[in-house]
Enzyme design. Structure first.
Site, PDB file in Angstrom:
ATOM      1  N   GLY A  11       0.822  -1.213   0.000  1.00 41.99           N
ATOM      2  CA  GLY A  11       0.000   0.000   0.000  1.00 41.99           C
ATOM      3  C   GLY A  11       0.854   1.260   0.000  1.00 41.99           C
ATOM      4  O   GLY A  11       2.087   1.198  -0.040  1.00 41.99           O
ATOM      5  N   PHE A  12       0.174   2.371   0.069  1.00 43.98           N
ATOM      6  CA  PHE A  12       0.845   3.684   0.051  1.00 43.98           C
ATOM      7  C   PHE A  12       1.844   3.801   1.216  1.00 43.98           C
ATOM      8  O   PHE A  12       3.067   3.870   0.996  1.00 43.98           O
ATOM      9  CB  PHE A  12      -0.242   4.766   0.102  1.00 43.98           C
ATOM     10  N   ASP A  32       0.078  -8.470   1.808  1.00 38.33           N
ATOM     11  CA  ASP A  32      -0.991  -7.604   1.300  1.00 38.33           C
ATOM     12  C   ASP A  32      -1.891  -8.463   0.423  1.00 38.33           C
ATOM     13  O   ASP A  32      -1.407  -9.388  -0.244  1.00 38.33           O
ATOM     14  CB  ASP A  32      -0.392  -6.452   0.455  1.00 38.33           C
ATOM     15  N   SER A  76      -5.097  -1.639   5.620  1.00 34.72           N
ATOM     16  CA  SER A  76      -6.264  -0.812   5.921  1.00 34.72           C
ATOM     17  C   SER A  76      -6.809  -0.244   4.621  1.00 34.72           C
ATOM     18  O   SER A  76      -6.047   0.027   3.690  1.00 34.72           O
ATOM     19  CB  SER A  76      -5.800   0.348   6.821  1.00 34.72           C
ATOM     20  N   LYS A  92     -13.374  -5.714   8.751  1.00 33.09           N
ATOM     21  CA  LYS A  92     -12.633  -6.948   9.023  1.00 33.09           C
ATOM     22  C   LYS A  92     -11.141  -6.695   9.192  1.00 33.09           C
ATOM     23  O   LYS A  92     -10.510  -7.251  10.092  1.00 33.09           O
ATOM     24  CB  LYS A  92     -12.878  -7.973   7.904  1.00 33.09           C
ATOM     25  N   TYR A 146     -14.941   2.465   9.125  1.00 34.67           N
ATOM     26  CA  TYR A 146     -13.524   2.795   9.302  1.00 34.67           C
ATOM     27  C   TYR A 146     -13.233   3.218  10.747  1.00 34.67           C
ATOM     28  O   TYR A 146     -12.411   2.606  11.435  1.00 34.67           O
ATOM     29  CB  TYR A 146     -13.133   3.894   8.319  1.00 34.67           C
ATOM     30  N   GLN A 163      -3.278  -7.889  28.921  1.00 36.15           N
ATOM     31  CA  GLN A 163      -3.439  -9.304  29.287  1.00 36.15           C
ATOM     32  C   GLN A 163      -2.218 -10.161  28.943  1.00 36.15           C
ATOM     33  O   GLN A 163      -1.929 -11.112  29.652  1.00 36.15           O
ATOM     34  CB  GLN A 163      -4.692  -9.866  28.607  1.00 36.15           C
ATOM     35  N   THR A 176      -2.287  12.099   5.256  1.00 33.65           N
ATOM     36  CA  THR A 176      -0.926  11.977   4.727  1.00 33.65           C
ATOM     37  C   THR A 176      -1.018  11.862   3.207  1.00 33.65           C
ATOM     38  O   THR A 176      -1.986  11.317   2.684  1.00 33.65           O
ATOM     39  CB  THR A 176      -0.245  10.743   5.343  1.00 33.65           C
ATOM     40  N   ARG A 187      -8.938  10.370  -2.467  1.00 33.44           N
ATOM     41  CA  ARG A 187      -8.619  11.370  -1.449  1.00 33.44           C
ATOM     42  C   ARG A 187      -8.225  12.682  -2.125  1.00 33.44           C
ATOM     43  O   ARG A 187      -7.852  12.732  -3.289  1.00 33.44           O
ATOM     44  CB  ARG A 187      -7.552  10.855  -0.487  1.00 33.44           C
TER      45      ARG A 187
HETATM   46  N1  UDP Z   1     -12.674  16.521  -0.847  1.00 35.46           N
HETATM   47  C1  UDP Z   1     -13.032  17.429  -1.834  1.00 35.46           C
HETATM   48  N2  UDP Z   1     -12.954  17.027  -3.130  1.00 35.46           N
HETATM   49  C2  UDP Z   1     -12.546  15.800  -3.521  1.00 35.46           C
HETATM   50  C3  UDP Z   1     -12.158  14.865  -2.517  1.00 35.46           C
HETATM   51  C4  UDP Z   1     -12.248  15.264  -1.191  1.00 35.46           C
HETATM   52  O1  UDP Z   1     -13.415  18.560  -1.535  1.00 35.46           O
HETATM   53  O2  UDP Z   1     -12.520  15.531  -4.747  1.00 35.46           O
HETATM   54  C5  UDP Z   1     -12.750  16.943   0.557  1.00 35.46           C
HETATM   55  C6  UDP Z   1     -13.509  16.002   1.475  1.00 35.46           C
HETATM   56  O3  UDP Z   1     -14.887  16.291   1.479  1.00 35.46           O
HETATM   57  C7  UDP Z   1     -12.863  16.291   2.822  1.00 35.46           C
HETATM   58  C8  UDP Z   1     -11.417  16.639   2.452  1.00 35.46           C
HETATM   59  O4  UDP Z   1     -11.425  16.971   1.075  1.00 35.46           O
HETATM   60  O5  UDP Z   1     -13.470  17.433   3.419  1.00 35.46           O
HETATM   61  C9  UDP Z   1     -10.445  15.493   2.686  1.00 35.46           C
HETATM   62  O6  UDP Z   1     -10.997  14.343   2.090  1.00 35.46           O
HETATM   63  P1  UDP Z   1     -10.203  12.984   1.949  1.00 35.46           P
HETATM   64  O7  UDP Z   1     -11.107  12.029   1.246  1.00 35.46           O
HETATM   65  O8  UDP Z   1      -8.882  13.260   1.349  1.00 35.46           O
HETATM   66  O9  UDP Z   1      -9.923  12.495   3.430  1.00 35.46           O
HETATM   67  P2  UDP Z   1     -10.681  12.564   4.851  1.00 35.46           P
HETATM   68  O10 UDP Z   1      -9.877  13.517   5.637  1.00 35.46           O
HETATM   69  O11 UDP Z   1     -12.094  13.081   4.660  1.00 35.46           O
HETATM   70  O12 UDP Z   1     -10.651  11.185   5.353  1.00 35.46           O
END
Ligand code: UDP
Length: 317
Positions: A11-12, A32, A76, A92, A146, A163, A176, A187
């Site tokens: 993963g990242f 993974d 994750s 899970k 999550y 324990q 990140t 994201r």
């Molecule tokens: N967000 C946005 N445009 C996008 C993707 C995300 O405005 O195309 C916003 C999202 O609503 C949140 C913030 O950017 O307020 C960070 O979102 P991300 O999914 O990166 O992570 P989060 O911190 O919400 O887990």
């Protein structure tokens, strides 16, 4: 030299961690199932003689031959787009995967590192969030698969420590970003960079006044290593406290990519946290860590990476 199992190894964050541990002279066993991980992430070191990789779902029984010094559970589905698409897998891996990997640590007499999240604070009523804040979460909410799995995971780690006397570390990771995030990750940073480089509109959700605090991946991995080398068995926030609004982030990405893209506003996803910023006093004083790479520099590095990746990827991404 330590022998370390890293789940989520392709993963990242997992792949950056494996690379850093190899550079420090350790032997790394990565696992993974590649649901969100990608084997491209490990191609630079897959043939390293101190590295091995097993395609395995860590919610199923895990067998590792030989001794282990550390189990680091990074597997994750951390992106809202991925976890809302796979809510049961998300639960899970945070719950059963944590149980299985703790079992491995117990069996091997190894230390255990848990990658928790700022999402344990939910939509926080205090800003910045210190570790002592207990959160504003919704066990039946849209992000609960999550949040709750990570909260349960922390509790499981705490219980194995109490324990079975396991030596544990708990990192509460804040947003990140950096190279090796998937272009289709969903994201905000890879999405905005992809949109800006393609000349498409940047999709700001809500009015863009919600805030996040973004940490460059190299800083975060450095924080992991500091935490690992410290004696701290309580949760520690790891993140960059430089808090920005999402609208400000969009404008910065447009500037740094020299893009002519516009910004478009789309509905805010339900229960999207309004603010998020780590209080990193504990990290500074107890593990001697703080981030060094500022947002402009980290974004420039990420833009270079995503530009290269976009050039070699099909137009459909
Ligand atoms: N967000 C946005 N445009 C996008 C993707 C995300 O405005 O195309 C916003 C999202 O609503 C949140 C913030 O950017 O307020 C960070 O979102 P991300 O999914 O990166 O992570 P989060 O911190 O919400 O887990």
């Amino acid at each position: 030299m330590s022998r370390i199992l890293v789940t989520g190894g392709s993963g990242f964050l997992g792949s950056h961690l494996c690379e850093s541990l190899l550079e420090d002279g350790h032997e790394v066993i990565a696992m993974d199932n590649n649901v969100s991980g990608q084997t491209e992430n490990i191609e630079d070191f897959v043939y390293h003689d101190r590295f091995s990789f097993f395609e395995h779902d860590v919610t199923e029984f895990i067998h590792v031959s030989g001794d282990l010094d550390w189990v680091m559970h990074l597997a994750s589905l951390a992106s809202p787009m991925f976890y809302s698409g796979h809510p049961i897998k998300t639960l899970k891996v945070g719950a059963l995967g944590t149980h299985k990997t703790l079992g491995v640590a117990k069996n091997k007499g190894a230390g255990y590192f848990f990658s928790s999240t700022s999402e344990v604070y939910g939509d926080p009523e205090v800003n910045p969030q210190p570790e002592s804040y207990r959160g504003n979460v919704d066990s039946y909410g849209p992000r609960s698969c999550y949040d709750e799995s990570k909260r349960y995971g922390e509790s499981m780690v705490r219980s194995y420590r109490d324990q079975h006397d396991i030596n544990v570390r708990v990192a509460r990771i804040f947003n990140t970003y950096g190279p090796r995030m998937r272009l289709d990750d969903g994201r905000v940073i890879p999405t905005f960079i992809r949109q800006a480089l393609r000349g498409n509109e940047l999709t700001v959700y809500g009015d863009g006044s919600q805030t996040r605090s973004f940490c460059y991946v190299d800083d975060l991995i450095d924080g992991f290593i500091h935490l690992l080398n410290s004696p701290v068995q309580e949760p520690v926030n790891l993140g960059n406290p430089d808090e920005r609004s999402i609208l400000e982030l969009a404008e910065l990405v447009i500037e740094l990519t020299d893009s002519s893209s516009d910004i478009t506003f789309e509905p805010l996803p339900p229960q999207d946290p309004q603010v998020r910023r780590p209080d990193i006093s504990k990290a500074k004083t107890e593990i001697g860590w703080e981030p060094k790479i500022d947002l402009r520099e980290g974004l420039k590095r990420s833009i270079d990476h995503f530009r290269e990746q976009l050039e070699s990827t099909s137009e459909t991404v």
